[in-house]
Design a protein around this motif. Sequence first.
Motif, PDB file in Angstrom:
ATOM      1  N   ARG A  29       0.801  -1.373  -0.100  1.00  0.00           N
ATOM      2  CA  ARG A  29       0.039  -0.045   0.003  1.00  0.00           C
ATOM      3  C   ARG A  29       0.745   1.225  -0.025  1.00  0.00           C
ATOM      4  O   ARG A  29       0.398   2.341   0.388  1.00  0.00           O
ATOM      5  CB  ARG A  29      -0.847  -0.016   1.402  1.00  0.00           C
ATOM      6  N   LEU A  30       2.127   0.966  -0.638  1.00  0.00           N
ATOM      7  CA  LEU A  30       3.124   2.185  -0.225  1.00  0.00           C
ATOM      8  C   LEU A  30       3.960   2.505  -1.797  1.00  0.00           C
ATOM      9  O   LEU A  30       3.947   3.520  -2.243  1.00  0.00           O
ATOM     10  CB  LEU A  30       3.953   2.295   0.835  1.00  0.00           C
ATOM     11  N   TYR A  31       4.209   1.192  -2.303  1.00  0.00           N
ATOM     12  CA  TYR A  31       5.038   1.253  -3.377  1.00  0.00           C
ATOM     13  C   TYR A  31       4.565   0.101  -4.266  1.00  0.00           C
ATOM     14  O   TYR A  31       4.562   0.205  -5.436  1.00  0.00           O
ATOM     15  CB  TYR A  31       6.696   1.080  -2.897  1.00  0.00           C
ATOM     16  N   GLY A  32       4.821  -1.044  -4.012  1.00  0.00           N
ATOM     17  CA  GLY A  32       4.537  -2.397  -4.690  1.00  0.00           C
ATOM     18  C   GLY A  32       4.110  -3.698  -4.107  1.00  0.00           C
ATOM     19  O   GLY A  32       4.192  -3.500  -2.827  1.00  0.00           O
ATOM     20  N   ASP A  33       4.236  -4.570  -4.864  1.00  0.00           N
ATOM     21  CA  ASP A  33       4.069  -5.933  -4.166  1.00  0.00           C
ATOM     22  C   ASP A  33       5.459  -6.815  -4.473  1.00  0.00           C
ATOM     23  O   ASP A  33       5.838  -7.046  -5.703  1.00  0.00           O
ATOM     24  CB  ASP A  33       3.126  -6.732  -5.177  1.00  0.00           C
ATOM     25  N   ASP A  34       6.371  -7.270  -3.547  1.00  0.00           N
ATOM     26  CA  ASP A  34       7.399  -7.867  -3.525  1.00  0.00           C
ATOM     27  C   ASP A  34       7.151  -9.378  -3.488  1.00  0.00           C
ATOM     28  O   ASP A  34       6.511  -9.778  -2.819  1.00  0.00           O
ATOM     29  CB  ASP A  34       8.394  -7.561  -2.455  1.00  0.00           C
ATOM     30  N   GLN A  35       7.826 -10.172  -4.726  1.00  0.00           N
ATOM     31  CA  GLN A  35       7.588 -11.344  -4.706  1.00  0.00           C
ATOM     32  C   GLN A  35       8.497 -12.382  -4.017  1.00  0.00           C
ATOM     33  O   GLN A  35       8.357 -13.549  -3.960  1.00  0.00           O
ATOM     34  CB  GLN A  35       7.486 -11.757  -6.246  1.00  0.00           C
ATOM     35  N   ALA A  36       9.303 -11.829  -3.293  1.00  0.00           N
ATOM     36  CA  ALA A  36      10.486 -12.415  -2.610  1.00  0.00           C
ATOM     37  C   ALA A  36       9.813 -12.840  -1.254  1.00  0.00           C
ATOM     38  O   ALA A  36       9.975 -13.811  -0.548  1.00  0.00           O
ATOM     39  CB  ALA A  36      11.678 -11.712  -2.480  1.00  0.00           C
ATOM     40  N   ILE A  37       8.755 -11.813  -0.722  1.00  0.00           N
ATOM     41  CA  ILE A  37       8.244 -12.240   0.480  1.00  0.00           C
ATOM     42  C   ILE A  37       6.544 -12.511   0.310  1.00  0.00           C
ATOM     43  O   ILE A  37       5.703 -11.446  -0.304  1.00  0.00           O
ATOM     44  CB  ILE A  37       8.167 -11.342   1.589  1.00  0.00           C
ATOM     45  N   MET A  38       6.084 -13.562   0.463  1.00  0.00           N
ATOM     46  CA  MET A  38       4.701 -13.789  -0.003  1.00  0.00           C
ATOM     47  C   MET A  38       3.823 -13.943   1.336  1.00  0.00           C
ATOM     48  O   MET A  38       4.434 -14.158   2.259  1.00  0.00           O
ATOM     49  CB  MET A  38       4.618 -15.115  -0.481  1.00  0.00           C
ATOM     50  N   GLY A  39       2.620 -13.809   1.278  1.00  0.00           N
ATOM     51  CA  GLY A  39       1.655 -13.823   2.577  1.00  0.00           C
ATOM     52  C   GLY A  39       0.158 -13.764   2.229  1.00  0.00           C
ATOM     53  O   GLY A  39      -0.084 -13.507   0.931  1.00  0.00           O
ATOM     54  N   GLY A  40      -0.547 -14.245   3.144  1.00  0.00           N
ATOM     55  CA  GLY A  40      -1.922 -14.182   2.958  1.00  0.00           C
ATOM     56  C   GLY A  40      -2.571 -14.832   4.149  1.00  0.00           C
ATOM     57  O   GLY A  40      -2.076 -15.294   5.196  1.00  0.00           O
ATOM     58  N   HIS A  79       9.428 -16.108   2.967  1.00  0.00           N
ATOM     59  CA  HIS A  79      10.271 -16.174   1.658  1.00  0.00           C
ATOM     60  C   HIS A  79      10.169 -17.034   0.772  1.00  0.00           C
ATOM     61  O   HIS A  79       9.780 -18.275   0.955  1.00  0.00           O
ATOM     62  CB  HIS A  79      11.492 -16.181   2.127  1.00  0.00           C
ATOM     63  N   GLU A  80       9.990 -16.620  -0.607  1.00  0.00           N
ATOM     64  CA  GLU A  80       9.776 -17.643  -1.562  1.00  0.00           C
ATOM     65  C   GLU A  80      11.189 -17.570  -2.512  1.00  0.00           C
ATOM     66  O   GLU A  80      11.513 -16.397  -2.986  1.00  0.00           O
ATOM     67  CB  GLU A  80       8.475 -17.486  -2.238  1.00  0.00           C
ATOM     68  N   LYS A  81      11.901 -18.504  -2.612  1.00  0.00           N
ATOM     69  CA  LYS A  81      13.084 -18.491  -3.512  1.00  0.00           C
ATOM     70  C   LYS A  81      12.882 -18.704  -4.907  1.00  0.00           C
ATOM     71  O   LYS A  81      13.530 -18.400  -5.907  1.00  0.00           O
ATOM     72  CB  LYS A  81      14.046 -19.394  -3.072  1.00  0.00           C
ATOM     73  N   GLY A  82      11.741 -19.545  -5.428  1.00  0.00           N
ATOM     74  CA  GLY A  82      11.542 -19.987  -6.691  1.00  0.00           C
ATOM     75  C   GLY A  82      12.104 -21.155  -6.786  1.00  0.00           C
ATOM     76  O   GLY A  82      13.179 -21.843  -6.193  1.00  0.00           O
ATOM     77  N   ASN A  83      11.759 -22.193  -8.024  1.00  0.00           N
ATOM     78  CA  ASN A  83      12.237 -23.372  -7.970  1.00  0.00           C
ATOM     79  C   ASN A  83      12.671 -23.836  -9.497  1.00  0.00           C
ATOM     80  O   ASN A  83      13.233 -24.910  -9.859  1.00  0.00           O
ATOM     81  CB  ASN A  83      11.166 -24.467  -7.763  1.00  0.00           C
ATOM     82  N   ASP A  84      12.847 -22.721 -10.476  1.00  0.00           N
ATOM     83  CA  ASP A  84      13.634 -22.696 -11.609  1.00  0.00           C
ATOM     84  C   ASP A  84      14.007 -21.241 -11.838  1.00  0.00           C
ATOM     85  O   ASP A  84      13.702 -20.416 -11.171  1.00  0.00           O
ATOM     86  CB  ASP A  84      12.706 -23.327 -12.663  1.00  0.00           C
ATOM     87  N   THR A  85      14.883 -21.208 -13.124  1.00  0.00           N
ATOM     88  CA  THR A  85      15.473 -20.151 -13.151  1.00  0.00           C
ATOM     89  C   THR A  85      14.359 -18.832 -13.461  1.00  0.00           C
ATOM     90  O   THR A  85      14.710 -17.743 -12.931  1.00  0.00           O
ATOM     91  CB  THR A  85      16.320 -19.927 -14.612  1.00  0.00           C
ATOM     92  N   GLU A  86      13.396 -19.116 -13.987  1.00  0.00           N
ATOM     93  CA  GLU A  86      12.279 -17.856 -14.300  1.00  0.00           C
ATOM     94  C   GLU A  86      11.793 -17.403 -12.901  1.00  0.00           C
ATOM     95  O   GLU A  86      11.658 -16.164 -12.678  1.00  0.00           O
ATOM     96  CB  GLU A  86      11.156 -18.564 -15.209  1.00  0.00           C
ATOM     97  N   SER A  87      11.415 -18.569 -11.909  1.00  0.00           N
ATOM     98  CA  SER A  87      10.706 -18.183 -10.997  1.00  0.00           C
ATOM     99  C   SER A  87      11.664 -17.644  -9.933  1.00  0.00           C
ATOM    100  O   SER A  87      11.152 -16.604  -9.079  1.00  0.00           O
ATOM    101  CB  SER A  87       9.977 -19.361 -10.396  1.00  0.00           C
ATOM    102  N   ARG A  88      12.931 -17.980  -9.864  1.00  0.00           N
ATOM    103  CA  ARG A  88      13.861 -17.291  -8.840  1.00  0.00           C
ATOM    104  C   ARG A  88      14.367 -16.058  -9.151  1.00  0.00           C
ATOM    105  O   ARG A  88      14.458 -15.151  -8.344  1.00  0.00           O
ATOM    106  CB  ARG A  88      15.199 -18.323  -9.117  1.00  0.00           C
ATOM    107  N   ILE A  89      14.236 -15.679 -10.668  1.00  0.00           N
ATOM    108  CA  ILE A  89      14.364 -14.223 -11.102  1.00  0.00           C
ATOM    109  C   ILE A  89      13.105 -13.336 -10.392  1.00  0.00           C
ATOM    110  O   ILE A  89      13.262 -12.074  -9.851  1.00  0.00           O
ATOM    111  CB  ILE A  89      14.739 -14.128 -12.412  1.00  0.00           C
TER     112      ILE A  89
END
Length: 319
Positions: A90-101, A115-125
Amino acid sequence: MAKYLEFEKPVAELEAKIADLRNAAGEDGDVDISNELQRLEKKSARLLETTYANLSPWQKTQVARHADRPHFHDYVTLGFDHFMPLGGDRLYGDDQAIMGGLATLKGRKVVLIGHEKGNDTESRIRHNFGMGKPEGYRKAIRLMELADRFGLPVVTLVDTSGAFPGIEAEERGQAEAIARSTEACLALGVPMVAAIVGEGGSGGAVALASAERVLMFEHAVYSVISPEGCASILWRTAAKAPQAAEAMKLTAQNLLGLKVIDRIVPEPAGGAHRDPGSAVANLTDAIDDELETLSVLPPAELRRQREERFLAIGSDLER
Protein backbone atom coordinates in the motif's frame (compact mmCIF):
# COMPACT_ATOMS: atom_id res chain seq x y z
CA MET A 1 16.69 -36.65 -11.71
CA ALA A 2 18.17 -36.36 -8.21
CA LYS A 3 20.73 -33.62 -7.61
CA TYR A 4 23.58 -34.85 -5.41
CA LEU A 5 25.82 -32.67 -3.28
CA GLU A 6 29.58 -33.18 -3.24
CA PHE A 7 29.62 -35.14 0.02
CA GLU A 8 26.84 -37.42 -1.29
CA LYS A 9 29.02 -39.00 -4.00
CA PRO A 10 29.21 -42.45 -2.31
CA VAL A 11 25.41 -42.45 -2.04
CA ALA A 12 25.08 -41.33 -5.66
CA GLU A 13 27.34 -44.15 -6.87
CA LEU A 14 25.40 -46.77 -4.92
CA GLU A 15 22.02 -45.48 -6.10
CA ALA A 16 23.31 -45.46 -9.70
CA LYS A 17 24.28 -49.11 -9.30
CA ILE A 18 20.80 -49.91 -7.97
CA ALA A 19 19.23 -48.15 -10.96
CA ASP A 20 21.42 -50.13 -13.37
CA LEU A 21 20.37 -53.40 -11.70
CA ARG A 22 16.70 -52.45 -12.00
CA ASN A 23 17.16 -51.71 -15.68
CA ALA A 24 18.95 -55.04 -16.19
CA ALA A 25 16.16 -56.89 -14.40
CA GLY A 26 13.61 -55.24 -16.68
CA GLU A 27 15.49 -56.29 -19.82
CA ASP A 28 16.04 -59.90 -18.73
CA GLY A 29 13.16 -61.24 -16.72
CA ASP A 30 14.81 -64.68 -16.39
CA VAL A 31 17.36 -63.45 -13.85
CA ASP A 32 16.13 -62.96 -10.28
CA ILE A 33 18.13 -60.16 -8.69
CA SER A 34 15.55 -59.13 -6.08
CA ASN A 35 17.75 -60.25 -3.17
CA GLU A 36 20.73 -58.30 -4.47
CA LEU A 37 18.55 -55.25 -5.01
CA GLN A 38 17.15 -55.51 -1.51
CA ARG A 39 20.66 -55.78 -0.06
CA LEU A 40 21.91 -52.74 -1.95
CA GLU A 41 18.84 -50.68 -1.08
CA LYS A 42 19.35 -51.38 2.62
CA LYS A 43 23.02 -50.51 2.28
CA SER A 44 22.14 -47.26 0.51
CA ALA A 45 19.62 -46.31 3.20
CA ARG A 46 22.19 -46.99 5.96
CA LEU A 47 24.86 -44.99 4.12
CA LEU A 48 22.48 -42.07 3.62
CA GLU A 49 21.45 -42.12 7.27
CA THR A 50 25.06 -42.31 8.47
CA THR A 51 26.13 -39.49 6.13
CA TYR A 52 23.40 -37.14 7.29
CA ALA A 53 23.94 -37.97 10.95
CA ASN A 54 27.49 -36.61 10.74
CA LEU A 55 27.21 -33.49 8.60
CA SER A 56 29.60 -30.61 9.21
CA PRO A 57 28.20 -27.06 9.50
CA TRP A 58 29.35 -26.32 5.93
CA GLN A 59 27.64 -29.46 4.63
CA LYS A 60 24.44 -28.45 6.45
CA THR A 61 24.69 -25.07 4.74
CA GLN A 62 24.80 -26.86 1.38
CA VAL A 63 21.75 -28.95 2.32
CA ALA A 64 19.87 -25.82 3.46
CA ARG A 65 20.52 -24.29 0.02
CA HIS A 66 19.61 -27.39 -2.00
CA ALA A 67 17.67 -26.40 -5.12
CA ASP A 68 15.01 -29.10 -4.52
CA ARG A 69 14.36 -28.16 -0.89
CA PRO A 70 10.69 -27.23 -0.29
CA HIS A 71 9.91 -23.53 -0.69
CA PHE A 72 6.96 -21.37 0.39
CA HIS A 73 4.74 -22.54 -2.47
CA ASP A 74 5.40 -26.18 -1.51
CA TYR A 75 4.48 -25.56 2.13
CA VAL A 76 1.25 -23.87 1.08
CA THR A 77 0.37 -26.74 -1.26
CA LEU A 78 1.34 -29.61 1.04
CA GLY A 79 0.66 -28.26 4.53
CA PHE A 80 -1.99 -25.53 4.46
CA ASP A 81 -5.54 -25.22 3.17
CA HIS A 82 -7.59 -22.39 1.66
CA PHE A 83 -4.60 -20.10 1.09
CA MET A 84 -5.66 -16.63 -0.05
CA PRO A 85 -2.66 -14.51 -1.07
CA LEU A 86 -2.67 -10.85 -0.10
CA GLY A 87 -0.27 -8.62 -2.02
CA GLY A 88 1.17 -5.14 -1.89
CA ASP A 89 2.43 -2.86 0.83
CA ARG A 90 0.00 0.00 0.00
CA LEU A 91 3.04 2.27 -0.41
CA TYR A 92 5.16 1.14 -3.37
CA GLY A 93 4.40 -2.27 -4.82
CA ASP A 94 4.20 -6.02 -4.34
CA ASP A 95 7.47 -7.80 -3.56
CA GLN A 96 7.42 -11.40 -4.81
CA ALA A 97 10.31 -12.46 -2.54
CA ILE A 98 8.04 -12.28 0.51
CA MET A 99 4.64 -13.90 0.12
CA GLY A 100 1.72 -13.89 2.52
CA GLY A 101 -1.97 -14.25 3.05
CA LEU A 102 -4.74 -16.03 4.91
CA ALA A 103 -4.60 -19.80 5.31
CA THR A 104 -5.88 -22.70 7.38
CA LEU A 105 -3.59 -25.04 9.30
CA LYS A 106 -5.29 -28.20 10.55
CA GLY A 107 -8.58 -26.31 10.86
CA ARG A 108 -7.00 -23.25 12.52
CA LYS A 109 -7.15 -19.93 10.63
CA VAL A 110 -3.76 -18.20 10.46
CA VAL A 111 -1.92 -15.45 8.66
CA LEU A 112 0.95 -17.10 6.77
CA ILE A 113 4.04 -15.13 5.67
CA GLY A 114 7.28 -16.41 4.20
CA HIS A 115 10.16 -16.09 1.78
CA GLU A 116 9.85 -17.65 -1.66
CA LYS A 117 13.07 -18.45 -3.55
CA GLY A 118 11.50 -20.05 -6.63
CA ASN A 119 12.24 -23.48 -8.13
CA ASP A 120 13.58 -22.74 -11.62
CA THR A 121 15.47 -19.93 -13.33
CA GLU A 122 12.40 -17.95 -14.32
CA SER A 123 10.69 -18.16 -10.91
CA ARG A 124 13.94 -17.49 -9.02
CA ILE A 125 14.40 -14.26 -10.92
CA ARG A 126 10.75 -13.32 -10.36
CA HIS A 127 11.05 -13.98 -6.61
CA ASN A 128 14.52 -12.38 -6.45
CA PHE A 129 15.96 -15.59 -4.94
CA GLY A 130 14.00 -14.95 -1.72
CA MET A 131 15.81 -11.67 -0.97
CA GLY A 132 13.13 -9.29 0.27
CA LYS A 133 12.96 -5.60 -0.59
CA PRO A 134 11.48 -2.86 1.63
CA GLU A 135 8.03 -3.29 0.09
CA GLY A 136 8.18 -7.00 1.02
CA TYR A 137 8.83 -6.28 4.67
CA ARG A 138 6.20 -3.54 4.68
CA LYS A 139 3.76 -6.06 3.22
CA ALA A 140 4.66 -8.39 6.11
CA ILE A 141 3.98 -5.55 8.58
CA ARG A 142 0.59 -4.94 6.98
CA LEU A 143 -0.31 -8.62 7.26
CA MET A 144 0.83 -8.83 10.89
CA GLU A 145 -1.28 -5.80 11.76
CA LEU A 146 -4.21 -7.45 9.99
CA ALA A 147 -3.67 -10.63 12.04
CA ASP A 148 -3.58 -8.61 15.26
CA ARG A 149 -6.78 -6.79 14.35
CA PHE A 150 -8.72 -10.00 13.70
CA GLY A 151 -7.10 -12.17 16.39
CA LEU A 152 -5.39 -14.59 14.01
CA PRO A 153 -2.11 -16.36 14.86
CA VAL A 154 0.89 -15.54 12.66
CA VAL A 155 3.07 -18.24 11.10
CA THR A 156 6.26 -17.29 9.25
CA LEU A 157 8.47 -19.50 7.08
CA VAL A 158 11.99 -18.09 6.85
CA ASP A 159 14.25 -19.03 3.93
CA THR A 160 16.50 -16.26 2.69
CA SER A 161 20.20 -15.59 2.28
CA GLY A 162 19.41 -12.06 3.47
CA ALA A 163 17.48 -8.95 2.51
CA PHE A 164 18.16 -7.57 -0.97
CA PRO A 165 21.31 -5.37 -0.80
CA GLY A 166 20.75 -3.38 -4.01
CA ILE A 167 20.89 0.40 -4.29
CA GLU A 168 17.16 0.70 -5.04
CA ALA A 169 16.32 -1.17 -1.83
CA GLU A 170 18.50 1.21 0.20
CA GLU A 171 16.86 4.17 -1.54
CA ARG A 172 13.44 2.90 -0.46
CA GLY A 173 14.48 2.44 3.19
CA GLN A 174 15.59 -1.19 3.56
CA ALA A 175 17.00 -0.85 7.08
CA GLU A 176 13.94 1.04 8.33
CA ALA A 177 11.56 -1.54 6.83
CA ILE A 178 13.47 -4.44 8.44
CA ALA A 179 13.53 -2.67 11.81
CA ARG A 180 9.81 -1.95 11.69
CA SER A 181 9.03 -5.52 10.67
CA THR A 182 11.00 -6.80 13.65
CA GLU A 183 9.15 -4.33 15.87
CA ALA A 184 5.81 -5.47 14.45
CA CYS A 185 6.66 -9.09 15.37
CA LEU A 186 7.52 -8.14 18.95
CA ALA A 187 4.39 -6.01 19.38
CA LEU A 188 1.88 -8.66 18.26
CA GLY A 189 -0.90 -9.51 20.69
CA VAL A 190 -1.59 -12.83 18.97
CA PRO A 191 0.53 -16.02 18.95
CA MET A 192 3.44 -16.07 16.50
CA VAL A 193 5.47 -19.09 15.46
CA ALA A 194 8.45 -18.70 13.13
CA ALA A 195 10.19 -21.58 11.35
CA ILE A 196 13.65 -21.48 9.78
CA VAL A 197 13.10 -23.91 6.91
CA GLY A 198 16.28 -23.37 4.84
CA GLU A 199 18.61 -20.41 5.16
CA GLY A 200 18.05 -17.84 7.88
CA GLY A 201 20.23 -14.98 6.77
CA SER A 202 20.89 -11.82 8.79
CA GLY A 203 18.26 -9.11 9.39
CA GLY A 204 16.29 -10.34 6.42
CA ALA A 205 15.47 -13.44 8.48
CA VAL A 206 15.14 -11.78 11.90
CA ALA A 207 12.50 -9.41 10.50
CA LEU A 208 10.14 -12.39 10.13
CA ALA A 209 11.46 -14.52 13.00
CA SER A 210 11.11 -12.36 16.13
CA ALA A 211 8.46 -14.66 17.56
CA GLU A 212 7.87 -16.25 20.95
CA ARG A 213 8.49 -19.66 19.38
CA VAL A 214 11.21 -20.18 16.79
CA LEU A 215 11.43 -23.62 15.18
CA MET A 216 14.18 -24.85 12.87
CA PHE A 217 14.63 -27.80 10.56
CA GLU A 218 17.54 -30.00 11.63
CA HIS A 219 19.53 -29.26 8.46
CA ALA A 220 18.66 -25.56 8.19
CA VAL A 221 21.11 -22.76 9.06
CA TYR A 222 20.60 -19.40 10.80
CA SER A 223 23.31 -16.75 11.01
CA VAL A 224 24.11 -13.04 10.94
CA ILE A 225 26.10 -13.41 7.70
CA SER A 226 26.78 -16.15 5.16
CA PRO A 227 29.88 -18.33 5.70
CA GLU A 228 31.31 -16.95 2.44
CA GLY A 229 30.75 -13.37 3.59
CA CYS A 230 32.29 -14.08 6.98
CA ALA A 231 35.33 -15.74 5.36
CA SER A 232 35.77 -12.82 2.97
CA ILE A 233 35.91 -10.41 5.91
CA LEU A 234 38.17 -12.47 8.18
CA TRP A 235 40.49 -14.16 5.66
CA ARG A 236 39.92 -12.09 2.50
CA THR A 237 38.82 -15.22 0.65
CA ALA A 238 35.52 -17.07 0.34
CA ALA A 239 37.49 -20.33 0.10
CA LYS A 240 37.60 -20.37 3.90
CA ALA A 241 33.78 -20.67 4.10
CA PRO A 242 33.88 -24.19 5.64
CA GLN A 243 36.06 -22.90 8.52
CA ALA A 244 33.79 -19.88 8.94
CA ALA A 245 30.70 -22.10 9.09
CA GLU A 246 32.31 -24.16 11.84
CA ALA A 247 33.10 -21.08 13.92
CA MET A 248 29.76 -19.34 13.41
CA LYS A 249 27.63 -21.92 15.26
CA LEU A 250 24.90 -21.65 12.63
CA THR A 251 23.35 -25.13 12.87
CA ALA A 252 20.08 -25.94 14.59
CA GLN A 253 21.92 -28.05 17.16
CA ASN A 254 24.25 -25.15 18.07
CA LEU A 255 21.45 -22.60 18.19
CA LEU A 256 19.20 -24.70 20.40
CA GLY A 257 21.99 -24.74 22.99
CA LEU A 258 22.37 -20.96 22.70
CA LYS A 259 18.58 -20.49 23.09
CA VAL A 260 18.33 -18.74 19.73
CA ILE A 261 15.70 -21.30 18.70
CA ASP A 262 13.21 -23.30 20.78
CA ARG A 263 12.75 -26.54 18.88
CA ILE A 264 14.41 -28.65 16.20
CA VAL A 265 12.07 -30.21 13.63
CA PRO A 266 13.36 -33.54 12.24
CA GLU A 267 13.81 -34.00 8.50
CA PRO A 268 13.41 -37.22 6.50
CA ALA A 269 16.57 -39.26 5.93
CA GLY A 270 18.69 -37.41 3.38
CA GLY A 271 17.09 -34.02 4.00
CA ALA A 272 13.78 -32.32 3.28
CA HIS A 273 14.48 -32.27 -0.46
CA ARG A 274 14.31 -36.09 -0.63
CA ASP A 275 10.82 -36.29 0.83
CA PRO A 276 9.10 -32.87 0.88
CA GLY A 277 5.77 -34.36 1.93
CA SER A 278 7.15 -35.87 5.14
CA ALA A 279 9.20 -32.74 5.88
CA VAL A 280 6.17 -30.47 5.53
CA ALA A 281 4.07 -32.82 7.68
CA ASN A 282 6.70 -32.76 10.43
CA LEU A 283 6.82 -28.98 10.35
CA THR A 284 3.08 -28.36 10.31
CA ASP A 285 2.61 -30.81 13.20
CA ALA A 286 5.22 -28.90 15.22
CA ILE A 287 3.70 -25.49 14.38
CA ASP A 288 0.20 -26.70 15.28
CA ASP A 289 1.50 -28.08 18.57
CA GLU A 290 3.09 -24.72 19.47
CA LEU A 291 0.00 -22.75 18.46
CA GLU A 292 -2.16 -25.01 20.60
CA THR A 293 -0.04 -24.12 23.64
CA LEU A 294 0.13 -20.39 22.85
CA SER A 295 -3.54 -19.93 21.93
CA VAL A 296 -4.67 -19.75 25.58
CA LEU A 297 -2.22 -16.99 26.55
CA PRO A 298 -3.32 -13.32 26.79
CA PRO A 299 -1.57 -10.64 24.67
CA ALA A 300 0.50 -9.30 27.57
CA GLU A 301 1.88 -12.77 28.33
CA LEU A 302 2.76 -13.39 24.67
CA ARG A 303 4.72 -10.11 24.55
CA ARG A 304 6.42 -10.93 27.84
CA GLN A 305 7.49 -14.35 26.56
CA ARG A 306 8.95 -12.79 23.40
CA GLU A 307 10.92 -10.28 25.46
CA GLU A 308 12.23 -12.95 27.82
CA ARG A 309 13.27 -15.40 25.10
CA PHE A 310 15.35 -12.76 23.32
CA LEU A 311 16.95 -11.57 26.54
CA ALA A 312 17.84 -15.19 27.35
CA ILE A 313 19.78 -15.77 24.11
CA GLY A 314 23.35 -16.71 24.95
CA SER A 315 22.80 -16.17 28.69
CA ASP A 316 24.50 -19.48 29.54
CA LEU A 317 27.72 -18.18 27.99
CA GLU A 318 28.00 -15.53 30.71
CA ARG A 319 28.34 -18.11 33.49
